[in-house]
Design an enzyme around this catalytic site. Structure first.
Site, PDB file in Angstrom:
ATOM      1  N   GLU A 148      -9.311  -5.326 -33.978  1.00 42.62           N
ATOM      2  CA  GLU A 148      -8.442  -6.445 -33.601  1.00 42.62           C
ATOM      3  C   GLU A 148      -8.778  -7.017 -32.225  1.00 42.62           C
ATOM      4  O   GLU A 148      -7.975  -6.913 -31.290  1.00 42.62           O
ATOM      5  CB  GLU A 148      -6.976  -6.020 -33.644  1.00 42.62           C
ATOM      6  CG  GLU A 148      -6.464  -5.815 -35.042  1.00 42.62           C
ATOM      7  CD  GLU A 148      -4.950  -5.639 -35.112  1.00 42.62           C
ATOM      8  OE1 GLU A 148      -4.328  -5.329 -34.084  1.00 42.62           O
ATOM      9  OE2 GLU A 148      -4.400  -5.808 -36.209  1.00 42.62           O
ATOM     10  N   GLU A 303      -5.480  -4.286 -43.160  1.00 41.18           N
ATOM     11  CA  GLU A 303      -4.312  -3.529 -42.693  1.00 41.18           C
ATOM     12  C   GLU A 303      -3.047  -4.247 -43.123  1.00 41.18           C
ATOM     13  O   GLU A 303      -2.946  -5.478 -42.997  1.00 41.18           O
ATOM     14  CB  GLU A 303      -4.279  -3.461 -41.164  1.00 41.18           C
ATOM     15  CG  GLU A 303      -5.178  -2.457 -40.524  1.00 41.18           C
ATOM     16  CD  GLU A 303      -4.936  -2.415 -39.014  1.00 41.18           C
ATOM     17  OE1 GLU A 303      -3.808  -2.694 -38.562  1.00 41.18           O
ATOM     18  OE2 GLU A 303      -5.894  -2.124 -38.289  1.00 41.18           O
TER      19      GLU A 303
HETATM   20  C1  GAL Z   1      -2.637  -3.048 -35.821  1.00 39.56           C
HETATM   21  C2  GAL Z   1      -3.719  -2.093 -35.354  1.00 39.56           C
HETATM   22  C3  GAL Z   1      -3.570  -0.726 -35.988  1.00 39.56           C
HETATM   23  C4  GAL Z   1      -2.141  -0.269 -35.952  1.00 39.56           C
HETATM   24  C5  GAL Z   1      -1.280  -1.310 -36.615  1.00 39.56           C
HETATM   25  C6  GAL Z   1       0.184  -0.919 -36.687  1.00 39.56           C
HETATM   26  O1  GAL Z   1      -2.450  -4.077 -34.902  1.00 39.56           O
HETATM   27  O2  GAL Z   1      -4.990  -2.587 -35.648  1.00 39.56           O
HETATM   28  O3  GAL Z   1      -4.415   0.186 -35.326  1.00 39.56           O
HETATM   29  O4  GAL Z   1      -1.754  -0.084 -34.637  1.00 39.56           O
HETATM   30  O5  GAL Z   1      -1.376  -2.513 -35.907  1.00 39.56           O
HETATM   31  O6  GAL Z   1       0.958  -1.926 -37.274  1.00 39.56           O
END
Ligand code: GAL
Length: 642
Positions: A148, A303
């Site tokens: 990110e 994600e």
């Molecule tokens: C994202 C990040 C992940 C985790 C996730 C939690 O922004 O890439 O590592 O922290 O959020 O929602």
């Protein structure tokens, strides 16, 4: 996308947070759920390189071997997202400095100065070591560079960043005279005599030069892209056939994702719609459409949250059915898989209350049952992997223009926010099941029946030239050139001939004040416009603008000078008649019908077909249960696009 067949399913896997005995259970349960990909080693730098140049591969070797043994591919990170403490202590200058001049401390994650040569050199060295180590590992299916970009650290104001900014400016302008011209430094006595006098826009006594701010945004996006590029070229050299991605953060102000996506093999996104917001599925659909549009091909939801996140003020869980529905929604908008943060719920650290595919309570939880169910669904939907999406409508999104529009402190109104402007057009189209692409103003737009630029504040002579269908331009467009200088004669600048109007004066509306028009109620913004050779489609009613044009049209080119609740009545495109809360999207001859409402909804199917989720043949009027979905493989070979 990758060599893994079907749809990708899995999540971030952080085995280094667990004793090795747990790993065997992890892979066994992953296999049971149908997981076929795990994202590994995202934050593992300090474990992989505990001392400078000394590597500890053993644990990761064993993790990758185990995954492979269970048929699970790895989205392997280069592990460069968080520099290790030894690097920070030896070279404190790798940590970023904020606009007030404070250097940030170690103890969180993703703390690095994007312009630090020391950080870059160490990150590239690690990426090379990881690539050399695992280039032939059979589990390796995709590279995941860093994590990110722009999360936590988008910009740094240290002397090294200042140097980098100046060299970026030198490349862009060639001389201090050209920079003075571009930045309009005759205003407020900012004339530079040497590029060395230029600094990043740190905290200043008053409003900072807006042209400088736009260049700073361009630079910050480019500086991080340079860092990404440095790692990518090492991976290309060592593993030319392994696709490369880095996880995007939906529609993000800080990075020009058009530029970024051009450097990636696979576009991937992290999306966390708030379960507490009943409309969050609309905004997230818009960002999914952006992800698909970035390369005009399937992308990957890398994600998402199985239930609650841990970083909002109040972290509401996903009620039964929502995780499945939101996952299917990503597929509906072109994702070739559903991945989560994270596989096993953490026992410690800032994310110990963040949901996971395997919750603290283990296999007896609702969450685990949801994971199993989604795995089954994804196997039933495997054939949609790789299918494309056709859209007749394009929404214009341009980062330069966005950066100009939202530069603080120097605008007629600070209430014009690009995401909201996009959503005002997108939401009604979405409600009618009309597929939408996002597009750049200077690309070939001739394939679209309708092109909408909700706002194009910054605009050049090339913008929107290739539109052949209906063009709709929203307010405060064509205002400035790429240096943020107002076009001669004012708005809409280069769009004047196309639109056949001139803007006499911007007329922002104070908070809470509305303005009637014959096309509905306007809020936030209006304009005093003068048609040159355009006809008037709607007028303002009452108030200071009474009787003046609100919407005009010259041939197929419309100008909408205000913000309306639903501006789409003028569009020459028909959609589906869908009940409230039902979303309809197509990928080739697969029709996704998603019921986001908490009550059952009836829909008339345009063609008969088979629901891939239940394997039932369906036709005519059907009912979709609350938070349920249908993925209809239509019997007809010719897809009918709404
Ligand atoms: C994202 C990040 C992940 C985790 C996730 C939690 O922004 O890439 O590592 O922290 O959020 O929602």
């Amino acid at each position: 996308m990758t060599r893994v067949r079907g749809l990708l399913f899995g999540g971030d896997y952080n085995p280094e947070q667990w004793p090795e005995e747990v790993w065997a259970e992890d892979v066994r349960l992953m296999a049971e759920a149908g997981v076929n990909m795990a994202t590994v080693a995202v934050f593992s730098w300090s474990r992989l390189e505990p001392r400078p140049g000394v590597y500890d591969w053993g644990w990761l070797d064993r993790v990758l071997d185990l995954l492979h043994e269970y048929g699970i591919a790895a989205d392997l990170a280069t592990a460069t997202a968080t520099p290790p403490p030894w690097l920070v202590r030896e070279h404190p200058e790798v940590m970023p400095v904020d606009a007030a001049g404070t250097r940030l401390e170690f103890g969180s994650r993703q703390g690095y100065c994007p312009s630090s040569p020391v950080f870059k050199q160490h990150a590239v060295r690690l990426a090379r070591a990881v690539a050399e180590r695992y280039k032939d590992h059979p589990a390796l299916a995709m590279w995941h560079i860093s994590n990110e970009y722009a999360d936590h650290t988008l910009e740094c104001f240290c002397p090294e960043s200042a140097r980098h900014f100046r060299s970026w400016l030198e490349k862009r302008y060639g001389s201090v005279d050209a920079l003075n011209q571009a930045w309009g430094t005759s205003c407020w006595g900012q004339h530079y005599t040497n590029l060395d006098q230029v600094e990043p826009p740190r905290k200043a006594p008053g409003p900072v030069n807006p042209s400088q701010l736009v260049d700073w945004r361009r630079f910050c996006s480019d500086a991080l892209l340079e860092l990404f590029g440095a790692e990518k070229s090492v991976l290309r050299e060592i593993t030319p056939d392994i696709p490369v991605t880095t996880n995007f953060m939906s529609i993000l102000h800080g990075l020009d994702y058009w530029k970024w996506a051009a450097e990636e093999d696979v576009v991937s996104d992290d999306a966390y719609p708030d379960p507490a917001d009943p409309e969050s599925h609309v905004a997230v659909a818009l960002s999914y459409d952006l992800m698909r549009s970035l390369k005009r091909k399937p992308w990957l939801l890398l994600e998402s949250a199985p239930s609650a996140v841990s970083w909002r003020e109040v972290n509401v869980p996903k009620p039964p059915g929502m995780m499945r529905l939101h996952s299917l929604q990503a597929l509906a908008h072109g994702s070739d898989g559903v991945m989560f943060f994270q596989w096993r719920q953490a026992h410690y650290g800032p994310e110990k209350f963040h949901s996971a595919m395997l919750p603290h309570g283990g296999t007896s939880t609702r969450g685990w049952q949801d994971t199993l169910r989604l795995g089954r669904d994804l196997r039933n939907l495997a054939e949609i992997a790789g299918t494309s999406t056709k859209a007749d409508v394009a929404l214009i999104l341009d980062w330069d223009s966005w950066w100009g529009l939202e530069a603080p402190e120097s605008m007629p109104s600070n209430r014009l926010r690009l995401k909201e402007l996009l959503l005002a057009w997108y939401a009604p189209l979405h409600a009618r099941g009309i597929n939408v692409d996002l597009a750049r103003p200077d690309e070939d737009l001739s394939g679209y029946r309708v092109v909408i630029a909700p706002n194009l504040y910054m605009c050049t002579a090339e913008s929107l030239r290739t539109v052949t269908g209906q063009l709709v331009v929203g307010p405060f467009s064509g205002v400035v050139d790429p240096n943020d200088h107002v076009h001669p004669g004012g708005a809409p600048g280069p769009l004047k001939t196309m639109l056949g109007i001139e803007v006499d004066e911007f007329w922002p509306l104070p908070d809470g004040v509305t303005q009637e028009t014959t096309a509905g109620i306007a809020h936030t913004w209006a304009e005093w416009i003068r048609p040159i050779d355009a006809e008037v489609v709607a007028t303002y009613q009452g108030g200071e603008l009474d009787g003046l044009p609100a919407i005009t049209r010259k041939g197929d080119a419309y100008y909408v000078s205000c913000l309306l609740d639903d501006p789409t009545a003028i569009l020459s495109i028909e959609g589906l008649d869908l009940p409230d809360g039902v979303e309809a999207t197509r990928r080739e001859n697969y029709l996704f019908l998603l019921n986001h409402a908490t009550t059952p909804k009836k829909v008339i199917l345009p063609t008969p077909g088979r629901d891939l989720l239940t394997q039932q043949d369906l036709e005519g009027e059907i009912e979709i249960a609350p938070r349920d979905a249908i993925v209809l493989k239509e019997s007809s070979d010719t897809p009918v696009y709404p």
